[in-house]
Design a protein around this motif. Structure first.
Motif, PDB file in Angstrom:
ATOM      1  N   ARG A 162     -55.086   0.156 -21.774  1.00 36.69           N
ATOM      2  CA  ARG A 162     -53.802   0.262 -21.101  1.00 36.69           C
ATOM      3  C   ARG A 162     -54.032   0.146 -19.606  1.00 36.69           C
ATOM      4  N   THR A 163     -53.027  -0.354 -18.925  1.00 34.90           N
ATOM      5  CA  THR A 163     -53.113  -0.389 -17.480  1.00 34.90           C
ATOM      6  C   THR A 163     -52.589   0.915 -16.908  1.00 34.90           C
ATOM      7  N   PRO A 177     -50.483   3.792 -15.028  1.00 41.06           N
ATOM      8  CA  PRO A 177     -49.029   3.980 -14.863  1.00 41.06           C
ATOM      9  C   PRO A 177     -48.506   3.425 -13.552  1.00 41.06           C
ATOM     10  N   ARG A 219     -47.863  -0.249 -13.917  1.00 41.87           N
ATOM     11  CA  ARG A 219     -46.627  -0.471 -14.662  1.00 41.87           C
ATOM     12  C   ARG A 219     -45.402  -0.230 -13.772  1.00 41.87           C
ATOM     13  N   GLN A 220     -45.476   0.804 -12.978  1.00 42.64           N
ATOM     14  CA  GLN A 220     -44.375   1.115 -12.076  1.00 42.64           C
ATOM     15  C   GLN A 220     -44.161  -0.010 -11.073  1.00 42.64           C
ATOM     16  N   GLY A 244     -42.654  -3.073 -12.792  1.00 42.78           N
ATOM     17  CA  GLY A 244     -41.251  -2.846 -13.086  1.00 42.78           C
ATOM     18  C   GLY A 244     -40.359  -2.944 -11.867  1.00 42.78           C
ATOM     19  N   ALA A 280     -48.985  -5.294 -19.757  1.00 40.96           N
ATOM     20  CA  ALA A 280     -47.632  -4.911 -19.372  1.00 40.96           C
ATOM     21  C   ALA A 280     -46.968  -6.126 -18.731  1.00 40.96           C
ATOM     22  N   TRP A 281     -45.649  -6.176 -18.794  1.00 42.63           N
ATOM     23  CA  TRP A 281     -44.898  -7.217 -18.095  1.00 42.63           C
ATOM     24  C   TRP A 281     -43.527  -6.685 -17.730  1.00 42.63           C
ATOM     25  N   ASN A 282     -42.942  -7.257 -16.700  1.00 43.22           N
ATOM     26  CA  ASN A 282     -41.575  -6.900 -16.374  1.00 43.22           C
ATOM     27  C   ASN A 282     -40.636  -7.832 -17.141  1.00 43.22           C
ATOM     28  N   ASP A 286     -47.239  -2.733 -25.982  1.00 43.67           N
ATOM     29  CA  ASP A 286     -47.530  -1.320 -26.209  1.00 43.67           C
ATOM     30  C   ASP A 286     -48.007  -1.030 -27.621  1.00 43.67           C
TER      31      ASP A 286
END
Length: 314
Positions: free
Chosen positions: A115-116, A118, A121-122, A125, A143-145, A162
């Motif tokens: 996982r990347t 947090p 991810r923030q 986003g 992760a992707w937006n 996820d």
């Protein structure tokens, strides 16, 4: 040496692309059984004995010095990525000092599901107007937006990164997914770049079982991947431009940056942007509006194409 065959094949492909006259040697009239430089010619250029070079190419020299590798790289006219790849293959104990597997994060699944952070991810986003995707070293999507998802894989569940069983992999999609193949009007160029990146990564992380499994899967399922892989391309493309033939907004020409993420084992953030005032910028804005609306990105699978819409003007 983790895999001496890899080193042997890499050196042979690089010898094969050079002719004696390319490097200032006299080419005599004797017929050559294989193209390119002979081992003795390369050894002469690098200033090492033919016996020593042969042992190296056969994976039998475990203590080759940096000086010898540098001399061979110069003789073969390797670029920076190829030179680094040669060192990684010849010195696997040192290959990963710039990308040694990170210590498992607390709570990370035993099967290696990464996982990347947090904060990453923030950040992704928060980039509402820029397609942003975090990927691991195997090109798996961490992760992707919404806009990154809509640009690269709007036909997939946006929550797929996820879930271990469903996590998308950009390389697998490129070679095995028909919709992704249609996304790139110059698919062959994108395919070569993907294979060259995986080759470089495989040299850096020779201990990565999941990467080896991915390469094996693609080699078995895609003859095009297998043919490209056999040529041993090596390149790490960190920026440039890509053309897309998007099923919802039509043609796009986007600049991209692949930014390495700190404190991660080969993780990167892919960011895409369009030239100000261009039709691609207008198309990206339109895609952003759709990505913000629930389900609009499913135009990927609805049968609707760019031909069904009026073109976006500059």
């Amino acid at each position: 040496m983790e895999n001496p065959a890899e080193l042997s094949e890499f050196l042979r492909t690089r010898r094969a692309r050079l002719r004696p006259q390319d490097v200032g040697l006299t080419a005599y009239g004797t017929r050559r059984r294989v193209p390119g430089l002979r081992r003795e010619e390369l050894a002469q250029l690098a200033g090492v004995s033919i016996t020593y070079y042969t042992r190296l190419e056969q994976g039998q020299s475990r203590n080759v010095s940096d000086e010898v590798l540098d001399a061979i790289a110069r003789a073969l006219r390797l670029d920076g990525d190829e030179h680094a790849h040669l060192r990684n293959l010849a010195r696997p104990d040192r290959a990963g000092l710039a990308g040694r597997p990170a210590r498992p994060a607390k709570g990370r699944a035993a099967e290696g599901f990464e996982r990347t952070r947090p904060a990453v991810r923030q950040l992704i986003g928060a980039m509402a107007d820029v397609p942003a995707v975090a990927v691991g070293r195997r090109n798996e999507v961490l992760a992707w937006n919404p806009l990154g998802h809509a640009l690269l894989a709007g036909h997939l569940d946006p929550a797929a990164p996820d879930r271990p069983a469903d996590r998308p992999n950009l390389s697998r999609l490129l070679f095995l997914d028909p919709r992704t193949r249609e996304l790139y009007p110059h698919w062959e160029t994108e395919a070569r770049a993907q294979v060259a990146f995986l080759r470089l990564t495989a040299g850096r992380h020779q201990e990565d079982r999941q990467l080896a499994e991915l390469i094996g899967e693609l080699s078995m399922k895609s003859a095009e991947f297998a043919a490209l892989w056999s040529g041993h391309p090596v390149h790490d493309c960190l920026f440039g431009s890509k053309e897309f033939r998007h099923p919802v907004v039509g043609g796009l020409t986007l600049d991209f940056e692949a930014l390495p993420l700190p404190e991660a084992s080969g993780h990167r953030m892919l960011l895409f942007s369009a030239a100000p005032g261009s039709s691609s910028e207008a198309g990206l804005r339109l895609l952003a509006v759709g990505a913000a609306a629930s389900g609009w990105a499913l135009g990927w699978t609805s049968g609707r194409t760019s031909a069904d819409r009026e073109p976006v003007e500059d």
